[in-house]
Design a protein around this motif. Sequence first.
Motif, PDB file in Angstrom:
ATOM      1  N   PHE A   7      35.856   4.212  -4.230  1.00  0.00           N
ATOM      2  CA  PHE A   7      37.021   4.933  -4.692  1.00  0.00           C
ATOM      3  C   PHE A   7      36.789   6.426  -4.502  1.00  0.00           C
ATOM      4  O   PHE A   7      35.725   6.836  -4.048  1.00  0.00           O
ATOM      5  CB  PHE A   7      37.292   4.596  -6.159  1.00  0.00           C
ATOM      6  CG  PHE A   7      37.474   3.121  -6.391  1.00  0.00           C
ATOM      7  CD1 PHE A   7      38.668   2.508  -6.084  1.00  0.00           C
ATOM      8  CD2 PHE A   7      36.437   2.356  -6.908  1.00  0.00           C
ATOM      9  CE1 PHE A   7      38.835   1.142  -6.276  1.00  0.00           C
ATOM     10  CE2 PHE A   7      36.590   0.994  -7.107  1.00  0.00           C
ATOM     11  CZ  PHE A   7      37.796   0.386  -6.793  1.00  0.00           C
ATOM     12  N   TYR A   9      37.649   8.950  -7.092  1.00  0.00           N
ATOM     13  CA  TYR A   9      38.027   9.574  -8.351  1.00  0.00           C
ATOM     14  C   TYR A   9      37.311  10.920  -8.509  1.00  0.00           C
ATOM     15  O   TYR A   9      36.192  11.074  -8.039  1.00  0.00           O
ATOM     16  CB  TYR A   9      37.664   8.637  -9.520  1.00  0.00           C
ATOM     17  CG  TYR A   9      38.301   7.274  -9.428  1.00  0.00           C
ATOM     18  CD1 TYR A   9      39.617   7.128  -8.994  1.00  0.00           C
ATOM     19  CD2 TYR A   9      37.574   6.123  -9.746  1.00  0.00           C
ATOM     20  CE1 TYR A   9      40.199   5.869  -8.900  1.00  0.00           C
ATOM     21  CE2 TYR A   9      38.145   4.864  -9.652  1.00  0.00           C
ATOM     22  CZ  TYR A   9      39.452   4.749  -9.227  1.00  0.00           C
ATOM     23  OH  TYR A   9      40.031   3.510  -9.122  1.00  0.00           O
ATOM     24  N   ALA A  52      36.156   8.808 -13.943  1.00  0.00           N
ATOM     25  CA  ALA A  52      35.712   7.425 -13.750  1.00  0.00           C
ATOM     26  C   ALA A  52      34.724   7.338 -12.599  1.00  0.00           C
ATOM     27  O   ALA A  52      34.825   8.075 -11.609  1.00  0.00           O
ATOM     28  CB  ALA A  52      36.908   6.522 -13.484  1.00  0.00           C
ATOM     29  N   ASN A  54      33.014   6.063  -9.270  1.00  0.00           N
ATOM     30  CA  ASN A  54      33.520   5.515  -8.006  1.00  0.00           C
ATOM     31  C   ASN A  54      32.778   4.246  -7.604  1.00  0.00           C
ATOM     32  O   ASN A  54      33.126   3.620  -6.602  1.00  0.00           O
ATOM     33  CB  ASN A  54      33.397   6.562  -6.900  1.00  0.00           C
ATOM     34  CG  ASN A  54      34.406   7.680  -7.070  1.00  0.00           C
ATOM     35  OD1 ASN A  54      35.583   7.421  -7.285  1.00  0.00           O
ATOM     36  ND2 ASN A  54      33.954   8.923  -6.995  1.00  0.00           N
ATOM     37  N   ILE A  60      34.781   1.439 -16.342  1.00  0.00           N
ATOM     38  CA  ILE A  60      35.628   2.595 -16.603  1.00  0.00           C
ATOM     39  C   ILE A  60      35.878   2.618 -18.102  1.00  0.00           C
ATOM     40  O   ILE A  60      36.232   1.599 -18.689  1.00  0.00           O
ATOM     41  CB  ILE A  60      36.976   2.502 -15.850  1.00  0.00           C
ATOM     42  CG1 ILE A  60      36.757   2.627 -14.341  1.00  0.00           C
ATOM     43  CG2 ILE A  60      37.922   3.596 -16.324  1.00  0.00           C
ATOM     44  CD1 ILE A  60      38.032   2.490 -13.527  1.00  0.00           C
ATOM     45  N   SER A  67      41.887  10.173 -15.067  1.00  0.00           N
ATOM     46  CA  SER A  67      41.362  10.525 -13.742  1.00  0.00           C
ATOM     47  C   SER A  67      41.713   9.475 -12.697  1.00  0.00           C
ATOM     48  O   SER A  67      41.667   9.738 -11.496  1.00  0.00           O
ATOM     49  CB  SER A  67      39.838  10.716 -13.798  1.00  0.00           C
ATOM     50  OG  SER A  67      39.159   9.478 -13.964  1.00  0.00           O
ATOM     51  N   VAL A  68      42.086   8.289 -13.161  1.00  0.00           N
ATOM     52  CA  VAL A  68      42.413   7.173 -12.270  1.00  0.00           C
ATOM     53  C   VAL A  68      43.926   6.972 -12.158  1.00  0.00           C
ATOM     54  O   VAL A  68      44.476   6.834 -11.057  1.00  0.00           O
ATOM     55  CB  VAL A  68      41.763   5.870 -12.772  1.00  0.00           C
ATOM     56  CG1 VAL A  68      42.154   4.695 -11.897  1.00  0.00           C
ATOM     57  CG2 VAL A  68      40.259   6.014 -12.841  1.00  0.00           C
ATOM     58  N   ASP A 165      42.306  -0.948  -8.622  1.00  0.00           N
ATOM     59  CA  ASP A 165      40.978  -1.060  -9.238  1.00  0.00           C
ATOM     60  C   ASP A 165      41.065  -2.056 -10.388  1.00  0.00           C
ATOM     61  O   ASP A 165      41.730  -1.807 -11.392  1.00  0.00           O
ATOM     62  CB  ASP A 165      40.526   0.311  -9.742  1.00  0.00           C
ATOM     63  CG  ASP A 165      39.065   0.339 -10.156  1.00  0.00           C
ATOM     64  OD1 ASP A 165      38.546  -0.715 -10.586  1.00  0.00           O
ATOM     65  OD2 ASP A 165      38.440   1.407 -10.068  1.00  0.00           O
ATOM     66  N   ILE A 168      40.737  -1.261 -14.331  1.00  0.00           N
ATOM     67  CA  ILE A 168      41.723  -0.544 -15.129  1.00  0.00           C
ATOM     68  C   ILE A 168      42.315  -1.422 -16.229  1.00  0.00           C
ATOM     69  O   ILE A 168      42.421  -1.019 -17.385  1.00  0.00           O
ATOM     70  CB  ILE A 168      42.850   0.000 -14.228  1.00  0.00           C
ATOM     71  CG1 ILE A 168      42.286   1.041 -13.255  1.00  0.00           C
ATOM     72  CG2 ILE A 168      43.973   0.605 -15.069  1.00  0.00           C
ATOM     73  CD1 ILE A 168      43.270   1.470 -12.177  1.00  0.00           C
TER      74      ILE A 168
END
Length: 234
Positions: A7, A9, A52, A54, A60, A67-68, A165, A168
Motif C-alpha cells: 500500500f 499510506y 497505517a 503499508n 491497522i 490515513s487510509v 485493504d 479496514i
Amino acid sequence: MNGSNKFAYPLFKPAKGRHTDMFREKYVKHCIKKGLMPEDSISNEKINSLVASNDPEDKIHFWQLYSVLGEDGMKKVITIFYMSVLNDTENAWFSEAFKEKSLKRHVRGQCEFWLDLMGGGVEYKKGLEGLECLHEASSEVMTSKGAKVWMDHLYKALDSFEYPDIRIKSTIVEFCLFLMTDYEEQFNFKHSNATPPKFSGGCPFHKSSRISNLSSNTCPFQKLIQKSKIRSRL
C-alpha cells in the motif's frame, strides 16, 4: 489478501484530534492488561503512529483509519449505517430512539467523533460530557439487546463496501466493540451478544483472544469479511 500486496499510506494526511491520545492510550492499556498486546506497545512507535502500516501483515489500529479512508470513506460507512438504523421496521423500538434527529445530523455528529479519534484532527467539540449526555438521552437502547442491533447494522453497512485493504473492516468492528466496553459499564449491560456471528477469536474484547491472534497473518474478522464478500457477489 496476500502478503505480496503493498500500500502507499498515508493516502490522507492525519492529525491528532482532541481525544485521540486518550482513547488510544486507554485501548492499548486495556489490551496489555488482558494479555492481548505486548508490554512495550504503549511506547511502540509503529503502533502509536497515526499512519497505517503499508505491510499487510500488520494490524491497522483505529487511530490510523483516517490515513487510509479519509473523511469521505468514513462518511460513506456512517451514512449507510444510519440509513439502516432509521429504516429498521423490524426493531422499531430501536429506530424510534434515533428519529428525533435527521439523517444529516446523525451522520455529521458521528463523523466528527470518528475523525477526532481516528486521526482526522480536532473535530468533536462536544467533548466526552456531551457524548455521555447523548447516550443518557437514548438510554432505552443502551442495553445488551440494543448493542446487538447496533452491531448488526454496522455489519450491514460494512457489507455494502469493498475496500482495497481487508484490514479496514476488522478495525472498524474492533473499534466499535472497544467503545461497547465503556458503554456496558456506564449502562450496566453486557455486549457479548454483539460479537460477530461464528466469530472464532482474535478480537481484544472476545474471551478467546490471544496475542498470537493479533500478530498473526490472519485478520481477526477475516471469516466474517470473506463471508460478506461472497454474499455481495450473489
